[in-house]
Design an enzyme around this catalytic site. Structure first.
Site, PDB file in Angstrom:
ATOM      1  N   GLU A 232      27.732  22.034  19.813  1.00  0.00           N
ATOM      2  CA  GLU A 232      28.115  21.894  18.404  1.00  0.00           C
ATOM      3  C   GLU A 232      29.621  21.780  18.390  1.00  0.00           C
ATOM      4  O   GLU A 232      30.333  22.749  18.646  1.00  0.00           O
ATOM      5  CB  GLU A 232      27.629  23.097  17.595  1.00  0.00           C
ATOM      6  CG  GLU A 232      27.713  22.861  16.085  1.00  0.00           C
ATOM      7  CD  GLU A 232      28.939  23.484  15.453  1.00  0.00           C
ATOM      8  OE1 GLU A 232      29.924  22.733  15.233  1.00  0.00           O
ATOM      9  OE2 GLU A 232      28.921  24.682  15.178  1.00  0.00           O
ATOM     10  N   CYS A 266      34.041  24.060  11.136  1.00  0.00           N
ATOM     11  CA  CYS A 266      33.546  22.721  11.491  1.00  0.00           C
ATOM     12  C   CYS A 266      32.756  22.109  10.346  1.00  0.00           C
ATOM     13  O   CYS A 266      32.783  20.894  10.151  1.00  0.00           O
ATOM     14  CB  CYS A 266      32.676  22.794  12.747  1.00  0.00           C
ATOM     15  SG  CYS A 266      33.563  23.279  14.239  1.00  0.00           S
TER      16      CYS A 266
END
Length: 465
Positions: A232, A266
């Site tokens: 990720e 993020c």
């Protein structure tokens, strides 16, 4: 390895990195723990994980203060992160057995294969290396650890070097909950040592949340050694506002979506793509709300935005904004260091308009409270602009139009599409991205099965009558 208070720049506590011998001992302990833990029942694992959840809930305030001290998010945000970890532990404790239950193929396929019976059983892989970031120092770890431990795997955590106290607390938490010695361990090592650990034959797989360069390095080593990985990485999530949107809610939620974790997330909304029909009223409200945020001491209950996690992080953000300004972007609010905050690594909530492809911020992730605005003529242009990024983590769309929703689900290149709200991970839903945002999924059933061996168990007719 050091705790450096981002609000003051003061080095609070330092830790000696582990020696090669200490790392080797912990790898051996992980293997021993795995052989024990993999044979335990779901009922036993559930009891241990629920104990860990209870301990964390009882210690929420102290843990939140440690998080804030080490990486600078507000106490309110740190408390919320801790509560979310408790929720995820309890969710996996209750659901893991069902998520990993034996699967039985269709009877017709079983008969066609010549078998008497066929089932698919999910079995753990072994010790998994987790390379984790500082921006959600507890949540990022727990959302891997809870499903991994419930599946029968064991974990080795290489955390970011600026959150050592949080990293060591997590190891101790699982130990106090009753998990076998070596079941979840923290490795106080530098990034340069990850490659050697991952190459060790005792490591079965790896998961990483972090930067694109870090992801490339781990993926390269894992590919060379043929080990499973989940990545990720970064995100530059679009936030589409279309004519039918509730503009007041879209602006209010948009501010939260941009400045969560002091803008260092993020999945934070970063690029605000607004239809021309509603551009001016949305921007007016959005800029006013960003300008009204209180920047300051993250331990002050009245603070909305604390400092960035490091001096280098602030410098990188300043370079992006300065580059955009030099290429003609308009700074609608913010754009610099707040007055009166001479200590620590603070940066003003900032909104940029007139962003063009020749600016770095158009292509790079802004890891801080900086939003960019893009007016668009129609839905087609909105989708093209949203997809004009190397990243594809998540996306946010504000619309009441069913056809617009259908188009966005079909055409947005992202791991999630959130309508009339902001992206937020939840233990019950898969989470992850596409393109340079990585691959694989965390959370839900998808996440717990990522580090399992889906074993086909085929039984033929017995030769004995």
């Amino acid at each position: 390895m050091a705790t450096v208070n981002p609000a003051t720049g003061e080095t609070v506590k330092t830790f000696a990195p582990f020696s090669a011998e200490e790392v080797a001992e912990r790898l051996s302990a992980a293997v021993d723990a795995y052989h024990e833990h993999r044979t335990t029942s779901f009922t036993h694992r559930k009891k241990l994980l629920l104990t860990a959840a209870r301990l964390l809930e009882e210690e929420q305030e102290d843990v939140a203060r440690t998080i804030t001290l080490e990486m600078g998010k507000t106490l309110a945000a740190s408390r919320a992160e801790t509560a979310k970890c408790v929720k995820a532990m309890r969710w996996y404790a209750e659901h893991a057995e069902g998520l990993l239950a034996d699967e039985h193929p269709a009877e017709a396929d079983v008969a066609d294969s010549g078998a008497v019976s066929v089932l698919v059983r999910y079995r753990p892989l072994g010790p998994v290396l987790a390379v984790m970031p500082w921006n959600f120092p507890l949540w990022q770890v727990v959302r891997f650890a809870a499903p991994a431990l419930m599946a029968g795997n064991v974990g080795l955590l290489k955390h970011a070097s600026n959150v050592p106290q949080t990293a060591l607390y997590i190891e101790e938490l699982f130990r106090r909950a009753g998990f076998p010695e070596g079941c979840f361990q923290t490795l106080l090592i530098g990034s340069s040592e990850v490659d050697a650990v991952l190459r060790d034959e005792r490591i079965a797989a790896a998961t990483l949340t972090g930067s694109e360069p870090a992801g490339r390095a781990v993926a390269s080593t894992a590919g060379d050694t043929v080990k499973k990985t989940v990545l990720e990485l970064g995100g530059s999530d679009p936030y589409l506002v279309l004519p039918s949107a509730d503009l007041e809610r879209a602006a209010r939620v948009g501010v939260t979506a941009r400045v969560q974790s002091n803008g260092q997330s993020c999945i934070a909304a970063k690029r605000f793509i607004v239809h021309a029909e509603v551009y001016e009223p949305f921007v007016r409200d959005f800029v006013a709300r960003m300008s009204a945020l209180t920047v300051g001491d993250p331990t002050d209950e009245g603070t909305d935005v604390g400092p960035l996690s490091s001096e280098q992080g602030r410098r990188s953000l300043e370079e992006l904004v300065d580059d955009a300004r030099a290429h003609g972007a308009a700074v609608l609010c913010g754009g610099g260091r707040p007055r009166g905050l001479t200590d620590g690594w603070y940066y003003e909530p900032t909104v940029l308009a007139g962003v063009t492809p020749d600016m770095r911020i158009h292509h790079e992730e802004a890891f801080g409270p900086v939003a960019t605005l893009y007016p668009v003529a129609d839905l087609d242009e909105a989708i093209r602009t949203a997809n004009d990024t190397p990243f594809g983590l998540s996306s946010n769309v504000w619309t009441e139009d069913a056809e617009e929703r259908r188009r966005c689900v079909r055409d947005l290149e992202a791991g999630g599409v959130y309508f009339n709200g902001m992206t937020a991970s939840h233990p019950g839903f898969p989470f992850g991205g596409v393109k340079r945002s990585g691959y694989g999924r965390e959370l839900a059933g998808h996440g717990i099965r990522e580090f399992c061996n889906a074993t086909t168990v085929w039984q033929g007719e017995s030769a004995t009558p």
